[in-house]
Design an enzyme around this catalytic site. Sequence first.
Site, PDB file in Angstrom:
ATOM      1  N   MET A   1      27.247  34.701  27.555  1.00 22.25           N
ATOM      2  CA  MET A   1      28.066  35.794  27.300  1.00 22.25           C
ATOM      3  C   MET A   1      29.176  35.342  26.227  1.00 22.25           C
ATOM      4  SD  MET A   1      27.027  38.334  28.561  1.00 22.25           S
ATOM      5  CE  MET A   1      28.100  39.842  28.449  1.00 22.25           C
TER       6      MET A   1
ATOM      7  N   PHE B   1      32.761  34.465  26.810  1.00 23.74           N
ATOM      8  CA  PHE B   1      33.956  34.914  26.926  1.00 23.74           C
ATOM      9  C   PHE B   1      34.197  36.044  25.965  1.00 23.74           C
ATOM     10  CE2 PHE B   1      35.435  30.396  28.499  1.00 23.74           C
ATOM     11  CZ  PHE B   1      34.794  30.411  29.743  1.00 23.74           C
TER      12      PHE B   1
ATOM     13  N   ASN C   1      30.618  27.462  39.145  1.00 20.79           N
ATOM     14  CA  ASN C   1      30.314  28.321  38.175  1.00 20.79           C
ATOM     15  C   ASN C   1      28.651  28.374  38.028  1.00 20.79           C
ATOM     16  OD1 ASN C   1      30.371  29.668  35.555  1.00 20.79           O
ATOM     17  ND2 ASN C   1      32.335  28.952  35.347  1.00 20.79           N
TER      18      ASN C   1
ATOM     19  N   PHE D   1      32.522  39.912  35.698  1.00 20.79           N
ATOM     20  CA  PHE D   1      32.028  41.133  35.936  1.00 20.79           C
ATOM     21  C   PHE D   1      33.189  41.941  34.978  1.00 20.79           C
ATOM     22  CE2 PHE D   1      31.388  45.145  37.414  1.00 20.79           C
ATOM     23  CZ  PHE D   1      29.864  45.209  37.915  1.00 20.79           C
ATOM     24  N   ASP D   2      34.208  41.807  35.494  1.00 19.29           N
ATOM     25  CA  ASP D   2      35.422  42.672  35.155  1.00 19.29           C
ATOM     26  C   ASP D   2      36.358  41.803  34.012  1.00 19.29           C
ATOM     27  OD1 ASP D   2      37.284  44.577  34.332  1.00 19.29           O
ATOM     28  OD2 ASP D   2      37.872  44.785  36.468  1.00 19.29           O
ATOM     29  N   LYS D   3      35.894  41.416  32.959  1.00 21.18           N
ATOM     30  CA  LYS D   3      36.448  40.141  32.140  1.00 21.18           C
ATOM     31  C   LYS D   3      37.890  40.732  31.788  1.00 21.18           C
ATOM     32  CE  LYS D   3      32.471  38.123  30.359  1.00 21.18           C
ATOM     33  NZ  LYS D   3      32.376  36.882  30.811  1.00 21.18           N
TER      34      LYS D   3
ATOM     35  N   THR E   1      25.966  37.808  40.969  1.00 18.97           N
ATOM     36  CA  THR E   1      24.363  38.142  40.753  1.00 18.97           C
ATOM     37  C   THR E   1      23.976  39.102  41.823  1.00 18.97           C
ATOM     38  OG1 THR E   1      24.400  36.138  39.403  1.00 18.97           O
ATOM     39  CG2 THR E   1      22.307  37.372  40.081  1.00 18.97           C
TER      40      THR E   1
ATOM     41  N   GLY F   1      22.736  33.235  40.751  1.00 18.26           N
ATOM     42  CA  GLY F   1      21.930  33.719  41.522  1.00 18.26           C
ATOM     43  C   GLY F   1      21.340  32.781  42.649  1.00 18.26           C
TER      44      GLY F   1
ATOM     45  N   ASN G   1      29.005  28.073  28.243  1.00 16.47           N
ATOM     46  CA  ASN G   1      28.806  29.001  26.977  1.00 16.47           C
ATOM     47  C   ASN G   1      29.872  28.697  25.878  1.00 16.47           C
ATOM     48  OD1 ASN G   1      26.373  29.868  27.980  1.00 16.47           O
ATOM     49  ND2 ASN G   1      27.668  31.256  29.284  1.00 16.47           N
ATOM     50  N   THR G   2      31.170  27.958  26.002  1.00 16.01           N
ATOM     51  CA  THR G   2      31.914  27.665  25.205  1.00 16.01           C
ATOM     52  C   THR G   2      31.511  25.956  24.811  1.00 16.01           C
ATOM     53  OG1 THR G   2      33.481  29.426  25.666  1.00 16.01           O
ATOM     54  CG2 THR G   2      34.405  27.586  24.561  1.00 16.01           C
TER      55      THR G   2
ATOM     56  N   THR H   1      36.768  35.795  32.719  1.00 11.04           N
ATOM     57  CA  THR H   1      37.489  34.784  32.017  1.00 11.04           C
ATOM     58  C   THR H   1      38.344  35.563  30.803  1.00 11.04           C
ATOM     59  OG1 THR H   1      36.325  32.720  32.357  1.00 11.04           O
ATOM     60  CG2 THR H   1      37.522  32.845  30.266  1.00 11.04           C
TER      61      THR H   1
ATOM     62  N   SER I   1      32.304  26.827  32.129  1.00 13.77           N
ATOM     63  CA  SER I   1      31.395  27.876  31.475  1.00 13.77           C
ATOM     64  C   SER I   1      30.515  26.722  30.765  1.00 13.77           C
ATOM     65  CB  SER I   1      31.961  29.120  30.744  1.00 13.77           C
ATOM     66  OG  SER I   1      31.238  29.467  30.187  1.00 13.77           O
TER      67      SER I   1
ATOM     68  N   ASN J   1      22.905  33.807  31.676  1.00 12.31           N
ATOM     69  CA  ASN J   1      23.899  34.420  30.539  1.00 12.31           C
ATOM     70  C   ASN J   1      24.413  33.390  29.747  1.00 12.31           C
ATOM     71  OD1 ASN J   1      27.116  34.409  30.702  1.00 12.31           O
ATOM     72  ND2 ASN J   1      26.215  33.955  32.737  1.00 12.31           N
TER      73      ASN J   1
ATOM     74  N   LYS K   1      38.190  25.803  38.537  1.00 14.49           N
ATOM     75  CA  LYS K   1      36.726  26.364  38.665  1.00 14.49           C
ATOM     76  C   LYS K   1      35.659  25.373  38.086  1.00 14.49           C
ATOM     77  CE  LYS K   1      33.265  30.267  38.438  1.00 14.49           C
ATOM     78  NZ  LYS K   1      33.252  31.421  38.362  1.00 14.49           N
TER      79      LYS K   1
HETATM   80  C1  LIG Z   1      26.874  37.591  33.497  1.00 13.73           C
HETATM   81  C2  LIG Z   1      27.891  36.471  33.887  1.00 13.73           C
HETATM   82  C3  LIG Z   1      29.091  36.384  33.492  1.00 13.73           C
HETATM   83  C4  LIG Z   1      29.964  35.361  33.902  1.00 13.73           C
HETATM   84  N1  LIG Z   1      31.143  35.395  33.424  1.00 13.73           N
HETATM   85  C5  LIG Z   1      32.148  34.407  33.887  1.00 13.73           C
HETATM   86  C6  LIG Z   1      33.299  33.981  33.400  1.00 13.73           C
HETATM   87  O1  LIG Z   1      33.655  34.840  32.470  1.00 13.73           O
HETATM   88  N2  LIG Z   1      33.954  33.355  33.741  1.00 13.73           N
HETATM   89  C7  LIG Z   1      33.913  32.570  35.136  1.00 13.73           C
HETATM   90  O2  LIG Z   1      34.586  31.733  35.450  1.00 13.73           O
HETATM   91  N3  LIG Z   1      32.540  32.738  35.583  1.00 13.73           N
HETATM   92  C8  LIG Z   1      31.646  33.550  35.106  1.00 13.73           C
HETATM   93  N4  LIG Z   1      30.575  33.894  35.493  1.00 13.73           N
HETATM   94  C9  LIG Z   1      30.177  32.977  36.576  1.00 13.73           C
HETATM   95  C10 LIG Z   1      30.305  33.735  38.015  1.00 13.73           C
HETATM   96  O3  LIG Z   1      31.681  34.193  38.231  1.00 13.73           O
HETATM   97  C11 LIG Z   1      29.717  32.790  39.343  1.00 13.73           C
HETATM   98  O4  LIG Z   1      30.627  31.585  39.356  1.00 13.73           O
HETATM   99  C12 LIG Z   1      28.311  32.532  39.235  1.00 13.73           C
HETATM  100  O5  LIG Z   1      27.537  33.651  38.388  1.00 13.73           O
HETATM  101  C13 LIG Z   1      27.790  32.048  40.386  1.00 13.73           C
HETATM  102  O6  LIG Z   1      27.830  33.125  41.570  1.00 13.73           O
HETATM  103  P1  LIG Z   1      26.531  34.237  41.610  1.00 13.73           P
HETATM  104  O7  LIG Z   1      25.274  33.169  41.923  1.00 13.73           O
HETATM  105  O8  LIG Z   1      26.904  34.915  43.079  1.00 13.73           O
HETATM  106  O9  LIG Z   1      26.236  34.962  40.242  1.00 13.73           O
HETATM  107  C14 LIG Z   1      29.531  34.725  34.959  1.00 13.73           C
HETATM  108  C15 LIG Z   1      28.535  35.109  35.576  1.00 13.73           C
HETATM  109  C16 LIG Z   1      27.342  36.140  35.085  1.00 13.73           C
HETATM  110  C17 LIG Z   1      26.232  36.192  35.944  1.00 13.73           C
END
Ligand SMILES: Cc1cc2nc3c(=O)[nH]c(=O)nc-3n(C[C@H](O)[C@H](O)[C@H](O)COP(=O)(O)O)c2cc1C
Length: 358
Positions: free
Chosen positions: A118, A120, A256, A69-71, A331, A280, A189-190, A91, A187, A116, A227
């Site tokens: 994103m 990183f 994650n 959320f707050d990268k 979420t 979510g 996404n990498t 991250t 993640s 998502n 994680k």
């Molecule tokens: C838009 C988005 C970006 C995220 N970016 C990261 C990230 O940069 N690093 C990470 O460890 N997890 C990331 N997450 C995963 C969350 O930290 C969390 O582990 C995951 O969303 C499960 O929790 P939730 O169901 O409450 O969202 C991201 C999740 C969302 C939705």
Amino acid sequence: MYRAIYAVLLRRMPAEAAHRAGFWLIRAAAAVPGVALALRRVLAPRDPALPVRALGLDFPGPLGLAAGFDKDGEGVIGLAALGFGFVEVGTVTARPQPGNPKPRMFRFPAERALVNRMGFNNHGAAALAARLRALRGHRGYRGYRPIVGVNIGKTKVVPEEGAIDDYVTSARLVADVADYVVVNVSSPNTPGLRDLQSVDKLRPLLAAVRSALDQASPRRRVPLLVKIAPDLADADVDAVADLALDLGLDGIIATNTTISRDGLRDSAAVADAGPGGLSGAPLKARALSVLRRLHARAGDRLVLIAAGGIGTADDAHDRLAAGATLLQAYTAFIYEGPCWPGRVQRGLAARIRAAQPV
Ligand SMILES: Cc1cc2nc3c(=O)[nH]c(=O)nc-3n(C[C@H](O)[C@H](O)[C@H](O)COP(=O)(O)O)c2cc1C
């Protein structure tokens, strides 16, 4: 109020733009003198059932904001004032990077879910460290220092052979400003990142980050966690727990996002969104089962931080009952708005009290 703003405005904006607007509002409010303090008085956890001592730290409540959320650590004061007991920033990666092309965040409101990819997007570990250091010296910050964990990942352009050096660079940069550090190998996404979860790759990586933190912060031992993904096979979850114990890690964050799309009904919208991690409500069952497995394996020898589909005080209570010491969410906060963290912590306090023997 938030529901009205969400329905009229935020829901009509692309998901990432809505996120940016909402986050900007939180930061703008917190920048007005006295507002963060006033918000904290109203929203922050104060119930004596809630404080948690873990990782050598005193958390005012168990529910924190999950990474992503707050990268770049731009809004920790405002976010903590909303009632989160801690904020995990990142991250971040050793080198700044733009992340994947937009659009890269997609809503599934009927299922209270997001997808998502994103990738990183972040300003880099050095910029984050400078920002957190400045915050520590800030006048309005004195006497009120939210707990801030730093989540580190691999720079996309760095090949797997360079992964350890890349994580070590980030670890050194953030060691003195992080209340705890998380190695993110989960993640989706990498490319290739999740392969680092196999024990033969994870062992040298975590050992190197541990020793980098010890060198960079000789006077304070920085707690280190890893994680993991909800998509690991059960045997691999056990193997990571054993490894964490063997290496003397402090804890594990489970979980994650998932690459599964189970629980999403609109297959056309799923296809439109494309690849990425699902978060979510649909993640809830698997995240809980990974948590249970970790707790069965490691008991209380590791601090388990539960994440994935926590949406209500009941969800939060279930995770604590399953062995979590701390909780994280992302979420549900997006869908429920700024009063949500305080509301969940208050509901949780009532449940903790009700479960206590009289
Ligand atoms: C838009 C988005 C970006 C995220 N970016 C990261 C990230 O940069 N690093 C990470 O460890 N997890 C990331 N997450 C995963 C969350 O930290 C969390 O582990 C995951 O969303 C499960 O929790 P939730 O169901 O409450 O969202 C991201 C999740 C969302 C939705």
